[in-house]
Write an enzyme that holds these catalytic residues in place. Structure first.
Site, PDB file in Angstrom:
ATOM      1  CB  SER A 144      -0.846  -0.012   1.279  1.00 50.88           C
ATOM      2  OG  SER A 144      -1.427   1.255   1.523  1.00 50.88           O
ATOM      3  CE1 TYR A 157      -4.415  -2.106   5.279  1.00 51.02           C
ATOM      4  CE2 TYR A 157      -3.156  -0.113   4.846  1.00 51.02           C
ATOM      5  CZ  TYR A 157      -3.896  -1.181   4.390  1.00 51.02           C
ATOM      6  OH  TYR A 157      -4.117  -1.329   3.032  1.00 51.02           O
TER       7      TYR A 157
HETATM    8  N1  LIG Z   1      -8.789  -0.949  -0.856  1.00 48.75           N
HETATM    9  C1  LIG Z   1      -7.749  -0.136  -0.762  1.00 48.75           C
HETATM   10  O1  LIG Z   1      -7.881   1.086  -0.828  1.00 48.75           O
HETATM   11  C2  LIG Z   1      -6.382  -0.681  -0.613  1.00 48.75           C
HETATM   12  C3  LIG Z   1      -5.289   0.179  -0.809  1.00 48.75           C
HETATM   13  C4  LIG Z   1      -3.998  -0.309  -0.673  1.00 48.75           C
HETATM   14  C5  LIG Z   1      -3.795  -1.624  -0.340  1.00 48.75           C
HETATM   15  N2  LIG Z   1      -4.869  -2.449  -0.150  1.00 48.75           N
HETATM   16  C6  LIG Z   1      -4.608  -3.835   0.232  1.00 48.75           C
HETATM   17  O2  LIG Z   1      -5.185  -4.713  -0.701  1.00 48.75           O
HETATM   18  C7  LIG Z   1      -5.489  -5.942  -0.054  1.00 48.75           C
HETATM   19  C8  LIG Z   1      -6.910  -6.346  -0.384  1.00 48.75           C
HETATM   20  O3  LIG Z   1      -7.786  -5.346   0.091  1.00 48.75           O
HETATM   21  P1  LIG Z   1      -9.227  -5.105  -0.513  1.00 48.75           P
HETATM   22  O4  LIG Z   1      -9.426  -3.638  -0.516  1.00 48.75           O
HETATM   23  O5  LIG Z   1      -9.410  -5.870  -1.756  1.00 48.75           O
HETATM   24  O6  LIG Z   1     -10.113  -5.690   0.684  1.00 48.75           O
HETATM   25  P2  LIG Z   1     -11.444  -6.580   0.696  1.00 48.75           P
HETATM   26  O7  LIG Z   1     -11.998  -6.422   2.063  1.00 48.75           O
HETATM   27  O8  LIG Z   1     -12.301  -6.282  -0.481  1.00 48.75           O
HETATM   28  O9  LIG Z   1     -10.858  -8.047   0.515  1.00 48.75           O
HETATM   29  C9  LIG Z   1     -10.029  -8.646   1.489  1.00 48.75           C
HETATM   30  C10 LIG Z   1     -10.259 -10.134   1.462  1.00 48.75           C
HETATM   31  O10 LIG Z   1      -9.434 -10.725   2.470  1.00 48.75           O
HETATM   32  C11 LIG Z   1     -10.183 -11.727   3.112  1.00 48.75           C
HETATM   33  N3  LIG Z   1      -9.687 -11.974   4.458  1.00 48.75           N
HETATM   34  C12 LIG Z   1      -9.724 -11.128   5.509  1.00 48.75           C
HETATM   35  N4  LIG Z   1      -9.290 -11.750   6.617  1.00 48.75           N
HETATM   36  C13 LIG Z   1      -8.960 -13.017   6.248  1.00 48.75           C
HETATM   37  C14 LIG Z   1      -8.468 -14.143   6.939  1.00 48.75           C
HETATM   38  N5  LIG Z   1      -8.232 -14.121   8.263  1.00 48.75           N
HETATM   39  N6  LIG Z   1      -8.246 -15.287   6.252  1.00 48.75           N
HETATM   40  C15 LIG Z   1      -8.510 -15.352   4.930  1.00 48.75           C
HETATM   41  N7  LIG Z   1      -8.994 -14.318   4.225  1.00 48.75           N
HETATM   42  C16 LIG Z   1      -9.215 -13.155   4.883  1.00 48.75           C
HETATM   43  C17 LIG Z   1     -11.596 -11.169   3.158  1.00 48.75           C
HETATM   44  O11 LIG Z   1     -12.553 -12.203   3.379  1.00 48.75           O
HETATM   45  C18 LIG Z   1     -11.710 -10.510   1.785  1.00 48.75           C
HETATM   46  O12 LIG Z   1     -12.228 -11.401   0.820  1.00 48.75           O
HETATM   47  C19 LIG Z   1      -5.214  -5.733   1.434  1.00 48.75           C
HETATM   48  O13 LIG Z   1      -3.942  -6.237   1.776  1.00 48.75           O
HETATM   49  C20 LIG Z   1      -5.217  -4.219   1.564  1.00 48.75           C
HETATM   50  O14 LIG Z   1      -4.440  -3.785   2.626  1.00 48.75           O
HETATM   51  C21 LIG Z   1      -6.155  -2.008  -0.281  1.00 48.75           C
END
Ligand SMILES: NC(=O)c1ccc[n+]([C@@H]2O[C@H](COP(=O)([O-])OP(=O)(O)OC[C@H]3O[C@@H](n4cnc5c(N)ncnc54)[C@H](O)[C@@H]3O)[C@@H](O)[C@H]2O)c1
Length: 262
Positions: A144, A157
């Site tokens: 991120s 985070y």
């Molecule tokens: N959305 C953003 O703005 C953003 C920005 C930068 C980085 N990210 C990173 O991208 C990645 C995905 O985020 P996203 O926005 O797609 O989130 P999201 O909530 O849409 O998806 C996350 C997924 O992880 C799964 N998950 C959570 N805890 C879990 C566990 N204990 N075991 C197995 N699966 C688990 C959830 O069920 C979900 O399907 C993360 O690492 C997040 O930090 C997101």
């Protein structure tokens, strides 16, 4: 939609299929960025294995002609003994918690670090020997902009994402001589359920209306004033797994609209 991961799917979206014969494991693939990565890697020709604690992962995998495994990645005992074969590992699963440090629940801090640092380490332990044996592997960590910069109220985070950067660089050094690259992708705010779920907490912590959170909190830093789409992050992952990126190792591909240029 079964069979979407074939050549025909890739031709439809107009990019080269280069991952035929490779197996890609994507964590957190039931939703958001993980789902988009699994879809894109399937379009690139890989066989995909989707891991998530959410049972919707099975249907998501079916749609891509892949395999879905329901697994809680904070169950480190299970991960320590897990057998997993992969040519590509996308460490993506992550969660967020917004709170000042003095009110941050310690058990939540522990959960976030376990999911976002320890589980990726345990998955690497499982897949690296096979990659080394075959002399080829691609590891991509979804980090991120918070792997480069901090924001208030996101201690766990930000700590986890900075650790992701260090873990990825270490894999790059150990894996490079053996055909395995490791890189991170560092997005700013992406349009996913994780971000949508943050809006209420951000509004309460910053004491502003929910309707103003995207503009006043999430889009203040990027020079480009929009959320990123999950498919744009998946395209960066696809690039890092492509032959064009074979010398890209230990790097951080920043997709943050200029946030960290400040
Ligand atoms: N959305 C953003 O703005 C953003 C920005 C930068 C980085 N990210 C990173 O991208 C990645 C995905 O985020 P996203 O926005 O797609 O989130 P999201 O909530 O849409 O998806 C996350 C997924 O992880 C799964 N998950 C959570 N805890 C879990 C566990 N204990 N075991 C197995 N699966 C688990 C959830 O069920 C979900 O399907 C993360 O690492 C997040 O930090 C997101």
């Amino acid at each position: 939609m079964a069979g979407n991961g074939d050549t025909m799917g890739a031709q439809t979206v107009g990019h080269e299929t280069n991952l035929a014969g490779r197996t890609a494991v994507v964590t957190g693939a039931a939703s958001g960025i993980g789902a988009a990565c699994a879809r894109r890697l399937a379009e690139d020709g890989a066989s995909v294995v989707l891991l998530d604690r959410d049972e919707r992962v099975v249907e998501a995998a079916d749609q891509l002609g892949g395999r879905g495994l329901v697994v809680d990645l904070t169950d480190t005992a299970a991960l320590s003994t897990m057998e997993l074969n992969a040519d590509i590992l996308v460490n993506n699963a992550g969660i967020q918690h917004v709170s000042p440090i003095e009110q941050f629940p310690p058990e939540r801090f522990h959960q976030i670090l376990t999911l976002m640092v320890e589980a990726p380490f345990l998955l690497l332990r499982a897949v690296l020997p096979g990659m080394y044996e075959r002399g080829w592997g691609r590891v991509v960590h979804i980090s991120s902009v918070h792997g480069m910069r901090a924001s208030a109220y996101k201690s766990a985070y930000v700590a986890a994402k900075h650790a992701t950067e260090g873990l990825s660089k270490t894999v790059a050094l150990e894996g490079g001589p053996r055909g395995v690259t490791s890189n991170t992708v560092c997005p700013a705010y992406v349009r996913t359920p994780l971000v949508e779920g943050q809006i209420a907490a951000q509004a309460a912590t910053h004491q502003i209306p929910e309707t103003e959170v995207v503009e006043r909190i999430m889009l203040t830093e990027p020079a480009i004033k929009r959320l990123i789409e999950p498919a744009e992050v998946a395209a960066a992952v696809s690039y890092l797994c492509s032959p064009d990126a074979s010398f890209v190792n230990g790097s951080s591909l920043v997709v943050d609209g200029g946030w960290s240029a400040r």
